[in-house]
Design an enzyme around this catalytic site. Sequence first.
Site, PDB file in Angstrom:
ATOM      1  N   ASP A  15      14.645 -23.223  49.267  1.00 22.50           N
ATOM      2  CA  ASP A  15      14.008 -23.854  48.221  1.00 22.50           C
ATOM      3  C   ASP A  15      12.896 -22.923  47.870  1.00 22.50           C
ATOM      4  O   ASP A  15      12.645 -21.890  48.464  1.00 22.50           O
ATOM      5  CB  ASP A  15      13.198 -25.451  48.695  1.00 22.50           C
ATOM      6  N   HIS A  32      18.591 -16.324  42.553  1.00 21.13           N
ATOM      7  CA  HIS A  32      19.810 -16.880  43.155  1.00 21.13           C
ATOM      8  C   HIS A  32      19.705 -15.863  44.026  1.00 21.13           C
ATOM      9  O   HIS A  32      20.637 -15.497  45.620  1.00 21.13           O
ATOM     10  CB  HIS A  32      20.504 -17.903  42.745  1.00 21.13           C
ATOM     11  N   LEU A 126      28.564 -17.957  65.654  1.00 19.61           N
ATOM     12  CA  LEU A 126      27.864 -18.503  65.181  1.00 19.61           C
ATOM     13  C   LEU A 126      28.942 -19.811  64.505  1.00 19.61           C
ATOM     14  O   LEU A 126      29.759 -19.135  63.316  1.00 19.61           O
ATOM     15  CB  LEU A 126      27.449 -17.923  63.872  1.00 19.61           C
TER      16      LEU A 126
HETATM   17  C1  FPP Z   1      16.867 -23.788  45.462  1.00 17.56           C
HETATM   18  O1  FPP Z   1      16.393 -23.248  44.784  1.00 17.56           O
HETATM   19  C2  FPP Z   1      17.982 -22.599  45.802  1.00 17.56           C
HETATM   20  C3  FPP Z   1      19.051 -23.348  45.835  1.00 17.56           C
HETATM   21  C4  FPP Z   1      19.732 -24.773  44.443  1.00 17.56           C
HETATM   22  C5  FPP Z   1      20.234 -22.299  45.938  1.00 17.56           C
HETATM   23  C6  FPP Z   1      20.688 -21.961  46.686  1.00 17.56           C
HETATM   24  C7  FPP Z   1      21.561 -21.215  46.488  1.00 17.56           C
HETATM   25  C8  FPP Z   1      21.649 -19.369  47.165  1.00 17.56           C
HETATM   26  C9  FPP Z   1      20.337 -19.007  48.083  1.00 17.56           C
HETATM   27  C10 FPP Z   1      22.592 -19.206  47.087  1.00 17.56           C
HETATM   28  C11 FPP Z   1      23.805 -18.801  47.897  1.00 17.56           C
HETATM   29  C12 FPP Z   1      24.413 -19.647  49.075  1.00 17.56           C
HETATM   30  C13 FPP Z   1      25.673 -18.726  49.663  1.00 17.56           C
HETATM   31  C14 FPP Z   1      25.731 -19.548  50.788  1.00 17.56           C
HETATM   32  C15 FPP Z   1      26.042 -17.620  49.325  1.00 17.56           C
HETATM   33  P1  FPP Z   1      15.453 -23.940  43.403  1.00 17.56           P
HETATM   34  O2  FPP Z   1      16.564 -23.258  42.166  1.00 17.56           O
HETATM   35  O3  FPP Z   1      15.334 -24.988  43.524  1.00 17.56           O
HETATM   36  O4  FPP Z   1      14.158 -23.196  43.490  1.00 17.56           O
HETATM   37  P2  FPP Z   1      12.933 -23.722  42.625  1.00 17.56           P
HETATM   38  O5  FPP Z   1      12.237 -25.027  43.155  1.00 17.56           O
HETATM   39  O6  FPP Z   1      11.800 -22.141  42.937  1.00 17.56           O
HETATM   40  O7  FPP Z   1      12.900 -24.385  41.096  1.00 17.56           O
END
Ligand code: FPP
Length: 245
Positions: A15, A32, A126
Amino acid sequence: MNPTLLPRHIAIIMDGNGRWATKRHLPRVAGHRVGVDAVHRIVTACVEKKIEVVSLFAFSSENWQRPSDEVSFLMDLFLTALEREAEKLHKQNIQLRVIGGRERFDKRLQRQIDRVEELTLSNTGLKLNVAANYGGRWDIYQAFKQLATDIEAGTLTSQTMTLEMISQKIALSDLPEPDLFIRTGGEQRISNFLLWQLAYTELYFTDVLWPDFDVAEFEHALAFFANRERRFGLTSEQIKAQQNA
Ligand code: FPP
């Protein structure tokens, strides 16, 4: 660190990508993109430390409600990451599995997921699980649905149903349950991740945003785990007696 104190399975909610970007006056999606680099770092660290299983929450069933351009960006990011990383994952002997309802993804992404899962199926290193369009309640629901089919077929009754049968239908039932759960980004919630599987998991929360989560931060989480005494419902004395036996 004593390897016997390392978790076998680590589950992570990544997050804070959006906030990382907003703090830098960048569009949320930039977070992201940088988040993928953090995935790289942590997966590499897990391979080096010989962690058996890592499960990452990449996209929840609730994330579809985000602005449509952010959802499309994330879908493109998954597709390109899978296309770019497939061979590298395979060379590192990593087995990739995607959990969640994949029918909602476009056909190209579905095909690429199938391809990478097939390519890496026999790998013995893994085990990397990516939860996408996943929800813990959905997981429990799909397990019950399968058991309901057995009931309809007359092969199962409420008398013969066991807890173990439910466990076996839940995602990742062939793997050890998570020992350590990590959530970055400051919130202290499970947010519908592996609800069933997290029953006895040690929970670690950090304010560090996912794009900033580096190996040093990961080591903090591992040190936290190494210092926990896991009792699984027993008393501290019972655990000590087991350890001395
Ligand atoms: C949460 O941060 C993150 C996500 C919803 C997306 C997670 C995806 C990645 C890290 C990209 C790649 C993953 C793979 C496996 C290739 P948020 O957007 O909720 O952050 P915020 O709480 O600051 O708004």
